[in-house]
Design an enzyme around this catalytic site. Structure first.
Site, PDB file in Angstrom:
ATOM      1  N   LYS A  99      -3.121  -1.908   0.334  1.00  0.00           N
ATOM      2  CA  LYS A  99      -3.174  -3.383   0.206  1.00  0.00           C
ATOM      3  C   LYS A  99      -4.535  -3.909   0.667  1.00  0.00           C
ATOM      4  O   LYS A  99      -5.174  -4.694  -0.022  1.00  0.00           O
ATOM      5  CB  LYS A  99      -2.062  -4.046   1.043  1.00  0.00           C
ATOM      6  CG  LYS A  99      -0.662  -3.651   0.654  1.00  0.00           C
ATOM      7  CD  LYS A  99       0.388  -4.379   1.476  1.00  0.00           C
ATOM      8  CE  LYS A  99       0.367  -4.077   2.954  1.00  0.00           C
ATOM      9  NZ  LYS A  99       0.674  -2.664   3.314  1.00  0.00           N
ATOM     10  N   ARG A 123       6.571 -10.498   5.003  1.00  0.00           N
ATOM     11  CA  ARG A 123       7.153  -9.179   5.253  1.00  0.00           C
ATOM     12  C   ARG A 123       8.667  -9.213   5.148  1.00  0.00           C
ATOM     13  O   ARG A 123       9.305  -8.166   5.170  1.00  0.00           O
ATOM     14  CB  ARG A 123       6.833  -8.710   6.666  1.00  0.00           C
ATOM     15  CG  ARG A 123       5.394  -8.396   6.913  1.00  0.00           C
ATOM     16  CD  ARG A 123       5.011  -7.145   6.177  1.00  0.00           C
ATOM     17  NE  ARG A 123       4.599  -6.051   6.995  1.00  0.00           N
ATOM     18  CZ  ARG A 123       3.313  -5.786   7.319  1.00  0.00           C
ATOM     19  NH1 ARG A 123       2.349  -6.547   6.901  1.00  0.00           N
ATOM     20  NH2 ARG A 123       3.017  -4.743   8.039  1.00  0.00           N
ATOM     21  N   ARG A 125      -6.779   7.592   8.016  1.00  0.00           N
ATOM     22  CA  ARG A 125      -7.572   6.355   8.043  1.00  0.00           C
ATOM     23  C   ARG A 125      -8.400   6.256   9.324  1.00  0.00           C
ATOM     24  O   ARG A 125      -7.928   6.569  10.408  1.00  0.00           O
ATOM     25  CB  ARG A 125      -6.638   5.140   7.957  1.00  0.00           C
ATOM     26  CG  ARG A 125      -7.385   3.828   8.162  1.00  0.00           C
ATOM     27  CD  ARG A 125      -6.585   2.612   7.816  1.00  0.00           C
ATOM     28  NE  ARG A 125      -5.206   2.669   8.265  1.00  0.00           N
ATOM     29  CZ  ARG A 125      -4.238   1.903   7.776  1.00  0.00           C
ATOM     30  NH1 ARG A 125      -4.511   1.029   6.836  1.00  0.00           N
ATOM     31  NH2 ARG A 125      -3.007   2.004   8.218  1.00  0.00           N
ATOM     32  N   ARG A 146      -6.620   3.638  14.226  1.00  0.00           N
ATOM     33  CA  ARG A 146      -5.760   2.522  14.648  1.00  0.00           C
ATOM     34  C   ARG A 146      -4.640   3.066  15.527  1.00  0.00           C
ATOM     35  O   ARG A 146      -4.075   4.113  15.231  1.00  0.00           O
ATOM     36  CB  ARG A 146      -5.147   1.854  13.398  1.00  0.00           C
ATOM     37  CG  ARG A 146      -5.805   0.547  13.045  1.00  0.00           C
ATOM     38  CD  ARG A 146      -5.384   0.025  11.705  1.00  0.00           C
ATOM     39  NE  ARG A 146      -3.957  -0.214  11.529  1.00  0.00           N
ATOM     40  CZ  ARG A 146      -3.448  -0.798  10.454  1.00  0.00           C
ATOM     41  NH1 ARG A 146      -4.233  -1.208   9.482  1.00  0.00           N
ATOM     42  NH2 ARG A 146      -2.149  -0.977  10.335  1.00  0.00           N
ATOM     43  N   ARG A 154       7.002   2.288  11.212  1.00  0.00           N
ATOM     44  CA  ARG A 154       6.539   1.237  10.286  1.00  0.00           C
ATOM     45  C   ARG A 154       7.165   1.445   8.907  1.00  0.00           C
ATOM     46  O   ARG A 154       7.544   0.473   8.244  1.00  0.00           O
ATOM     47  CB  ARG A 154       5.009   1.265  10.190  1.00  0.00           C
ATOM     48  CG  ARG A 154       4.344   0.736  11.455  1.00  0.00           C
ATOM     49  CD  ARG A 154       2.905   1.164  11.570  1.00  0.00           C
ATOM     50  NE  ARG A 154       2.080   0.656  10.496  1.00  0.00           N
ATOM     51  CZ  ARG A 154       0.911   1.195  10.134  1.00  0.00           C
ATOM     52  NH1 ARG A 154       0.452   2.251  10.756  1.00  0.00           N
ATOM     53  NH2 ARG A 154       0.227   0.663   9.166  1.00  0.00           N
TER      54      ARG A 154
HETATM   55  P1  AP5 Z   1      -5.230   0.471   3.335  1.00  0.00           P
HETATM   56  O1  AP5 Z   1      -5.876  -0.251   2.229  1.00  0.00           O
HETATM   57  O2  AP5 Z   1      -5.733   0.277   4.718  1.00  0.00           O
HETATM   58  O3  AP5 Z   1      -3.639   0.288   3.249  1.00  0.00           O
HETATM   59  P2  AP5 Z   1      -2.718  -0.955   3.661  1.00  0.00           P
HETATM   60  O4  AP5 Z   1      -1.629  -1.047   2.648  1.00  0.00           O
HETATM   61  O5  AP5 Z   1      -3.545  -2.158   3.914  1.00  0.00           O
HETATM   62  O6  AP5 Z   1      -2.142  -0.334   4.985  1.00  0.00           O
HETATM   63  P3  AP5 Z   1      -1.812  -0.976   6.394  1.00  0.00           P
HETATM   64  O7  AP5 Z   1      -1.387   0.218   7.224  1.00  0.00           O
HETATM   65  O8  AP5 Z   1      -2.930  -1.806   6.928  1.00  0.00           O
HETATM   66  O9  AP5 Z   1      -0.606  -1.859   6.058  1.00  0.00           O
HETATM   67  P4  AP5 Z   1       0.469  -2.361   7.016  1.00  0.00           P
HETATM   68  O10 AP5 Z   1       1.201  -3.266   6.117  1.00  0.00           O
HETATM   69  O11 AP5 Z   1       1.301  -1.365   7.731  1.00  0.00           O
HETATM   70  O12 AP5 Z   1      -0.385  -2.921   8.207  1.00  0.00           O
HETATM   71  P5  AP5 Z   1      -0.818  -4.381   8.597  1.00  0.00           P
HETATM   72  O13 AP5 Z   1      -2.214  -4.283   9.063  1.00  0.00           O
HETATM   73  O14 AP5 Z   1      -0.457  -5.383   7.569  1.00  0.00           O
HETATM   74  O15 AP5 Z   1      -5.295   2.050   2.980  1.00  0.00           O
HETATM   75  C1  AP5 Z   1      -4.795   3.022   3.874  1.00  0.00           C
HETATM   76  C2  AP5 Z   1      -5.734   4.246   3.867  1.00  0.00           C
HETATM   77  O16 AP5 Z   1      -5.696   4.850   2.578  1.00  0.00           O
HETATM   78  C3  AP5 Z   1      -7.217   3.896   4.119  1.00  0.00           C
HETATM   79  O17 AP5 Z   1      -7.786   4.940   4.849  1.00  0.00           O
HETATM   80  C4  AP5 Z   1      -7.829   3.838   2.713  1.00  0.00           C
HETATM   81  O18 AP5 Z   1      -9.212   4.193   2.733  1.00  0.00           O
HETATM   82  C5  AP5 Z   1      -6.999   4.850   1.957  1.00  0.00           C
HETATM   83  N1  AP5 Z   1      -6.763   4.481   0.557  1.00  0.00           N
HETATM   84  C6  AP5 Z   1      -6.513   3.255   0.038  1.00  0.00           C
HETATM   85  N2  AP5 Z   1      -6.302   3.321  -1.303  1.00  0.00           N
HETATM   86  C7  AP5 Z   1      -6.422   4.641  -1.622  1.00  0.00           C
HETATM   87  C8  AP5 Z   1      -6.295   5.371  -2.847  1.00  0.00           C
HETATM   88  N3  AP5 Z   1      -6.006   4.779  -4.009  1.00  0.00           N
HETATM   89  N4  AP5 Z   1      -6.448   6.710  -2.801  1.00  0.00           N
HETATM   90  C9  AP5 Z   1      -6.740   7.346  -1.634  1.00  0.00           C
HETATM   91  N5  AP5 Z   1      -6.870   6.717  -0.453  1.00  0.00           N
HETATM   92  C10 AP5 Z   1      -6.703   5.382  -0.441  1.00  0.00           C
HETATM   93  O19 AP5 Z   1       0.170  -4.651   9.844  1.00  0.00           O
HETATM   94  C11 AP5 Z   1       0.042  -3.958  11.065  1.00  0.00           C
HETATM   95  C12 AP5 Z   1       1.102  -4.459  12.031  1.00  0.00           C
HETATM   96  O20 AP5 Z   1       0.878  -5.882  12.289  1.00  0.00           O
HETATM   97  C13 AP5 Z   1       2.549  -4.397  11.539  1.00  0.00           C
HETATM   98  O21 AP5 Z   1       3.132  -3.141  11.805  1.00  0.00           O
HETATM   99  C14 AP5 Z   1       3.202  -5.543  12.337  1.00  0.00           C
HETATM  100  O22 AP5 Z   1       3.459  -5.143  13.655  1.00  0.00           O
HETATM  101  C15 AP5 Z   1       2.110  -6.597  12.358  1.00  0.00           C
HETATM  102  N6  AP5 Z   1       2.203  -7.539  11.214  1.00  0.00           N
HETATM  103  C16 AP5 Z   1       1.279  -7.706  10.207  1.00  0.00           C
HETATM  104  N7  AP5 Z   1       1.688  -8.660   9.347  1.00  0.00           N
HETATM  105  C17 AP5 Z   1       2.891  -9.092   9.807  1.00  0.00           C
HETATM  106  C18 AP5 Z   1       3.824 -10.062   9.335  1.00  0.00           C
HETATM  107  N8  AP5 Z   1       3.615 -10.730   8.192  1.00  0.00           N
HETATM  108  N9  AP5 Z   1       4.960 -10.237  10.043  1.00  0.00           N
HETATM  109  C19 AP5 Z   1       5.195  -9.581  11.197  1.00  0.00           C
HETATM  110  N10 AP5 Z   1       4.352  -8.634  11.685  1.00  0.00           N
HETATM  111  C20 AP5 Z   1       3.208  -8.391  11.003  1.00  0.00           C
END
Ligand code: AP5
Length: 213
Positions: free
Chosen positions: A13, A88, A127, A160, A171
């Protein structure tokens, strides 16, 4: 354009939203990034959010909704936005509808990235992120030019806290529980498009762009 990007942890994402925001001149609004900044700065929000994030659980809705309401009210969001990591669950989605109605910025499309679990785990455990500028890398799929160092600002890259394997599993469990009703919600609203998130970053990006035409 007013877009939401859904998908499991590690689906890509943040990677796709960053490129879309640059190419389409959209505000990239990531609740994960905003919460990590708050944790780093040690603000009240950061202190409250940290324990949930470290466990791999969702931060309470009221904290995240307040954050998103402020951010969507900023001038750059009026020119278009992509929401990454929000909503979410259905209660966040309902509240988002109300906020966007007040701002007269209706959602146009919800992109739902789909990636198999084994690939998600590979992506998350490999990552590495820059604590300075937030740039994200992968040890294998998207390595920095110089090992362990950010291409953009030269800081040492880190893992991270929530990318350790036990937290990754939690997660994914939280995602499994919350996501089906959310997908149903946007499906009923006629906004949902599934995107195959397998393959290279460029392949996934091309699939998204063809849905936006
Ligand atoms: P990346 O692009 O970083 O993936 P992502 O989907 O953004 O992954 P996240 O882990 O950041 O998502 P998340 O939803 O768990 O975390 P968030 O930060 O929102 O890609 C991942 C890796 O793969 C990278 O190394 C990249 O280089 C690689 N990659 C990407 N595309 C690729 C491809 N096509 N091929 C190969 N490699 C690839 O949330 C974190 C925490 O915050 C949550 O657990 C929660 O506690 C809190 N939080 C955030 N938002 C909310 C909310 N709305 N409500 C409540 N809590 C929340």
């Amino acid at each position: 354009m007013h877009l939401v990007l859904l998908g499991p942890p590690g689906a890509g994402k943040g990677t796709q939203a960053t490129i879309l925001a640059r190419d389409l001149r959209l505000a990239h609004i990531s609740t994960g990034d905003m919460l990590r900044t708050a944790v780093r700065e040690g603000s009240d929000l950061g202190l409250a959010a940290r324990e949930y994030m470290d466990r791999g659980e969702l931060v309470p809705d009221e904290l995240v909704i307040a954050l998103i309401q402020d951010r969507l009210g900023a001038p750059d969001a009026r020119g278009g936005f992509i929401l990454d990591g929000f909503p979410r669950n259905v209660s966040q989605a309902e509240r988002l509808d109300e906020i966007l109605e007040e701002l007269n910025l209706p959602l146009e499309l919800v992109l739902n990235l789909q990636v198999p679990e084994a690939e998600l785990i590979r992506r998350m455990t490999g990552r590495r992120v820059c604590p300075g500028c937030g740039e994200s890398y992968h040890l294998v799929f998207n390595p920095p030019k110089s090992l362990g160092v950010c291409d953009q600002c030269g800081e040492d890259l880190i893992q991270r806290d929530d990318d350790k394997e036990a937290t990754v599993r939690m997660r994914l469990e939280v995602y499994e529980r919350e996501n089906a009703p959310l997908v149903e919600y946007y499906g009923e609203a006629g906004l949902l498009v599934d995107i195959d998130g397998r393959g290279t970053v460029e392949q996934v990006y091309d699939r998204i762009r063809s849905e936006l035409k």
